[in-house]
Design a protein around this motif. Structure first.
Motif, PDB file in Angstrom:
ATOM      1  N   ARG A 134       6.864   7.400   3.804  1.00 32.76           N
ATOM      2  CA  ARG A 134       7.546   6.221   3.271  1.00 32.76           C
ATOM      3  C   ARG A 134       7.450   5.135   4.342  1.00 32.76           C
ATOM      4  NH1 ARG A 134      13.975   6.263   3.209  1.00 32.76           N
ATOM      5  NH2 ARG A 134      13.395   7.467   5.009  1.00 32.76           N
ATOM      6  N   LYS A 137      10.623  -4.128  -4.509  1.00 35.35           N
ATOM      7  CA  LYS A 137      10.905  -3.168  -3.435  1.00 35.35           C
ATOM      8  C   LYS A 137      12.298  -2.577  -3.605  1.00 35.35           C
ATOM      9  CE  LYS A 137       7.036  -4.387  -1.566  1.00 35.35           C
ATOM     10  NZ  LYS A 137       5.888  -3.520  -1.464  1.00 35.35           N
ATOM     11  N   ARG A 138      12.452  -1.355  -3.171  1.00 35.47           N
ATOM     12  CA  ARG A 138      13.765  -0.723  -3.126  1.00 35.47           C
ATOM     13  C   ARG A 138      14.525  -1.359  -1.961  1.00 35.47           C
ATOM     14  NH1 ARG A 138      15.277   4.953  -0.789  1.00 35.47           N
ATOM     15  NH2 ARG A 138      17.397   5.122  -1.581  1.00 35.47           N
ATOM     16  N   ALA A 154       5.816  -2.595   2.747  1.00 32.82           N
ATOM     17  CA  ALA A 154       6.860  -1.570   2.691  1.00 32.82           C
ATOM     18  C   ALA A 154       7.095  -1.016   1.295  1.00 32.82           C
ATOM     19  CB  ALA A 154       8.166  -2.153   3.231  1.00 32.82           C
ATOM     20  N   ASP A 155       7.598   0.219   1.289  1.00 33.21           N
ATOM     21  CA  ASP A 155       8.092   0.837   0.056  1.00 33.21           C
ATOM     22  C   ASP A 155       9.575   0.528  -0.123  1.00 33.21           C
ATOM     23  OD1 ASP A 155       5.621   2.311  -0.394  1.00 33.21           O
ATOM     24  OD2 ASP A 155       6.263   3.611   1.264  1.00 33.21           O
ATOM     25  N   GLU A 156      10.250   0.327   0.999  1.00 36.24           N
ATOM     26  CA  GLU A 156      11.693   0.123   1.004  1.00 36.24           C
ATOM     27  C   GLU A 156      12.040  -0.961   2.016  1.00 36.24           C
ATOM     28  OE1 GLU A 156      15.619   2.600   2.596  1.00 36.24           O
ATOM     29  OE2 GLU A 156      13.859   3.712   1.935  1.00 36.24           O
ATOM     30  N   ARG A 164       2.013  11.349   2.483  1.00 37.36           N
ATOM     31  CA  ARG A 164       2.058   9.914   2.764  1.00 37.36           C
ATOM     32  C   ARG A 164       3.498   9.534   3.092  1.00 37.36           C
ATOM     33  NH1 ARG A 164       3.899   5.286   0.910  1.00 37.36           N
ATOM     34  NH2 ARG A 164       2.744   3.383   1.216  1.00 37.36           N
TER      35      ARG A 164
END
Length: 109
Positions: free
Chosen positions: A10, A96-97, A68-70, A8
């Protein structure tokens, strides 16, 4: 269809002033080659947008952050405008990062 397995990926949402279009393009390419899915705002050709459309586009970008992840801040020279600060606050509140192209400037004009 490729036979190359990919975990998966990012998902990275780019945020920042669209005046930095070259930096956005470079970051989009770099992240794509790093096998990330990149979400970013699209510059429009319209020179003057209706205020309700501007608000709707801002909300649309927050939905990109939701996916989003980041959140990657494209901020040459450390510049952070008002809309970008809002996106950072939203991403932070959403867990979130947050990463930066450059360290943020202490004061912005």
């Amino acid at each position: 269809m490729s036979n190359v397995p990919v975990a998966r990926p990012r998902i990275v949402c780019l945020c920042g002033s669209l005046r930095f279009s070259e930096e956005f393009a470079a970051e989009r390419t770099r992240l794509t080659l790093d096998l990330a899915i990149v979400l970013a705002p699209e510059a429009t050709e319209a020179s003057v947008l209706d205020s309700s459309l501007v608000q709707a586009l801002g909300e649309l970008h927050l939905r990109r952050i939701d996916l989003a992840d980041e959140v990657r801040i494209v901020n040459p020279g450390g510049y952070l405008g008002e809309a970008t600060r809002r996106e950072i606050a939203y991403g932070t509140a959403s867990g979130k990062r947050i990463t930066y192209l450059h360290e943020p400037a202490m004061t912005d004009t």
